[in-house]
Design a protein around this motif. Structure first.
Motif, PDB file in Angstrom:
ATOM      1  N   LEU A  80       0.826  -1.205   0.000  1.00  0.00           N
ATOM      2  CA  LEU A  80       0.000   0.000   0.000  1.00  0.00           C
ATOM      3  C   LEU A  80       0.864   1.261   0.000  1.00  0.00           C
ATOM      4  CD1 LEU A  80      -2.844   1.299   0.176  1.00  0.00           C
ATOM      5  CD2 LEU A  80      -2.547   1.259   2.658  1.00  0.00           C
ATOM      6  N   ASP A  81       1.920   1.268   0.812  1.00  0.00           N
ATOM      7  CA  ASP A  81       2.832   2.418   0.832  1.00  0.00           C
ATOM      8  C   ASP A  81       3.474   2.631  -0.532  1.00  0.00           C
ATOM      9  OD1 ASP A  81       2.389   3.154   3.451  1.00  0.00           O
ATOM     10  OD2 ASP A  81       4.089   2.014   4.244  1.00  0.00           O
ATOM     11  N   ASP A  82       3.918   1.555  -1.155  1.00  0.00           N
ATOM     12  CA  ASP A  82       4.544   1.669  -2.474  1.00  0.00           C
ATOM     13  C   ASP A  82       3.575   2.254  -3.499  1.00  0.00           C
ATOM     14  OD1 ASP A  82       6.854   0.629  -1.433  1.00  0.00           O
ATOM     15  OD2 ASP A  82       6.489  -1.415  -2.167  1.00  0.00           O
ATOM     16  N   ILE A  83       2.355   1.753  -3.507  1.00  0.00           N
ATOM     17  CA  ILE A  83       1.349   2.252  -4.446  1.00  0.00           C
ATOM     18  C   ILE A  83       1.076   3.728  -4.186  1.00  0.00           C
ATOM     19  CG2 ILE A  83      -1.088   2.079  -5.115  1.00  0.00           C
ATOM     20  CD1 ILE A  83      -0.843  -0.953  -4.541  1.00  0.00           C
ATOM     21  N   TRP A  84       0.965   4.090  -2.918  1.00  0.00           N
ATOM     22  CA  TRP A  84       0.662   5.469  -2.567  1.00  0.00           C
ATOM     23  C   TRP A  84       1.786   6.423  -2.994  1.00  0.00           C
ATOM     24  CZ3 TRP A  84      -3.022   8.637  -1.837  1.00  0.00           C
ATOM     25  CH2 TRP A  84      -2.829   9.856  -1.195  1.00  0.00           C
ATOM     26  N   ASP A  98       4.102  10.521  -6.667  1.00  0.00           N
ATOM     27  CA  ASP A  98       5.141  10.943  -7.609  1.00  0.00           C
ATOM     28  C   ASP A  98       4.564  11.312  -8.968  1.00  0.00           C
ATOM     29  OD1 ASP A  98       7.176  10.720  -5.796  1.00  0.00           O
ATOM     30  OD2 ASP A  98       7.752   8.687  -6.401  1.00  0.00           O
ATOM     31  N   THR A  99       3.477  10.678  -9.354  1.00  0.00           N
ATOM     32  CA  THR A  99       2.890  10.951 -10.660  1.00  0.00           C
ATOM     33  C   THR A  99       1.820  12.048 -10.620  1.00  0.00           C
ATOM     34  OG1 THR A  99       1.282   9.165 -10.348  1.00  0.00           O
ATOM     35  CG2 THR A  99       3.337   8.614 -11.505  1.00  0.00           C
ATOM     36  N   HIS A 100       1.401  12.457  -9.438  1.00  0.00           N
ATOM     37  CA  HIS A 100       0.382  13.509  -9.282  1.00  0.00           C
ATOM     38  C   HIS A 100       0.905  14.580  -8.318  1.00  0.00           C
ATOM     39  CE1 HIS A 100      -1.940  10.005 -10.617  1.00  0.00           C
ATOM     40  NE2 HIS A 100      -2.744  10.902 -11.195  1.00  0.00           N
ATOM     41  N   PRO A 101       1.637  15.582  -8.817  1.00  0.00           N
ATOM     42  CA  PRO A 101       2.253  16.578  -7.942  1.00  0.00           C
ATOM     43  C   PRO A 101       1.239  17.417  -7.141  1.00  0.00           C
ATOM     44  CG  PRO A 101       2.869  16.965 -10.253  1.00  0.00           C
ATOM     45  CD  PRO A 101       1.972  15.784 -10.219  1.00  0.00           C
ATOM     46  N   GLU A 102       0.072  17.704  -7.721  1.00  0.00           N
ATOM     47  CA  GLU A 102      -0.906  18.515  -6.972  1.00  0.00           C
ATOM     48  C   GLU A 102      -1.438  17.733  -5.770  1.00  0.00           C
ATOM     49  OE1 GLU A 102      -2.943  16.224 -10.111  1.00  0.00           O
ATOM     50  OE2 GLU A 102      -1.348  17.715 -10.244  1.00  0.00           O
ATOM     51  N   GLU A 103      -1.637  16.435  -5.926  1.00  0.00           N
ATOM     52  CA  GLU A 103      -2.077  15.597  -4.804  1.00  0.00           C
ATOM     53  C   GLU A 103      -0.966  15.468  -3.768  1.00  0.00           C
ATOM     54  OE1 GLU A 103      -5.137  14.458  -4.319  1.00  0.00           O
ATOM     55  OE2 GLU A 103      -5.738  15.431  -6.178  1.00  0.00           O
ATOM     56  N   LYS A 104       0.268  15.405  -4.248  1.00  0.00           N
ATOM     57  CA  LYS A 104       1.398  15.322  -3.327  1.00  0.00           C
ATOM     58  C   LYS A 104       1.472  16.591  -2.478  1.00  0.00           C
ATOM     59  CE  LYS A 104       6.332  14.447  -3.143  1.00  0.00           C
ATOM     60  NZ  LYS A 104       7.541  14.153  -3.908  1.00  0.00           N
ATOM     61  N   GLY A 105       1.255  17.752  -3.095  1.00  0.00           N
ATOM     62  CA  GLY A 105       1.262  19.012  -2.351  1.00  0.00           C
ATOM     63  C   GLY A 105       0.172  19.049  -1.300  1.00  0.00           C
ATOM     64  N   LYS A 106      -1.028  18.589  -1.675  1.00  0.00           N
ATOM     65  CA  LYS A 106      -2.136  18.538  -0.718  1.00  0.00           C
ATOM     66  C   LYS A 106      -1.817  17.601   0.446  1.00  0.00           C
ATOM     67  CE  LYS A 106      -6.023  18.799  -3.699  1.00  0.00           C
ATOM     68  NZ  LYS A 106      -7.326  18.245  -4.035  1.00  0.00           N
ATOM     69  N   PHE A 107      -1.301  16.431   0.115  1.00  0.00           N
ATOM     70  CA  PHE A 107      -0.984  15.449   1.149  1.00  0.00           C
ATOM     71  C   PHE A 107       0.069  15.995   2.107  1.00  0.00           C
ATOM     72  CE2 PHE A 107       1.572  11.792   2.625  1.00  0.00           C
ATOM     73  CZ  PHE A 107       0.596  11.143   3.350  1.00  0.00           C
TER      74      PHE A 107
END
Length: 129
Positions: A22-26, A31-40
């Motif tokens: 699950l961690d790997d998938i997340w 890494d492929t969605h920078p806007e989601e990474k910023g939110k997270f």
């Protein structure tokens, strides 16, 4: 949010391999969605900031009071008051809402006293007529 819920569920019911997958998938998703990474990351920083803000640096060693006798015993304990009073006084000094409420109570007390004195004065002068 879904990731955190899934990870908590796996921590209680799953095995270590499932949590790692699950961690790997997340992290690949982030890494492929920078806007989601910023939110997270902003949610994570906000959560850490709140934890730091509300933590006192020490763990609670006492359990909460169970009955009124225990509450009364704690209220009579001078050590409890030595801990609580300085924090409460500091909060009263710095919190504008509490200061405003105290000022309002003072004004209401003053109005009450003026009304009581005026009633007492009217009572004395009214009986003399």
């Amino acid at each position: 949010m879904l990731y955190i819920s899934a990870k908590q569920a796996l921590e209680h019911t799953g095995n270590d391999r499932d949590k790692e997958i699950l961690d790997d998938i997340w992290y690949v998703y982030l890494d492929t969605h920078p806007e989601e990474k910023g939110k997270f990351e902003s949610y994570n920083e906000t959560g850490m900031g709140l934890c730091r803000q509300f933590s006192t640096g020490e763990e609670r060693t006492e359990e909460a009071a169970v009955d009124w006798a225990e509450v009364w015993q704690r209220l009579k304990d001078p050590e409890v008051w030595k801990e609580i009073l300085p924090a409460a006084i500091e909060e009263m000094k710095t919190n504008s809402i509490i200061r405003t409420l105290f000022m309002l109570c003072g004004y209401l007390l003053l109005v009450y006293l003026v009304l009581m004195v005026s009633l007492a004065y009217k009572g004395k002068s009214g009986g003399a007529k």
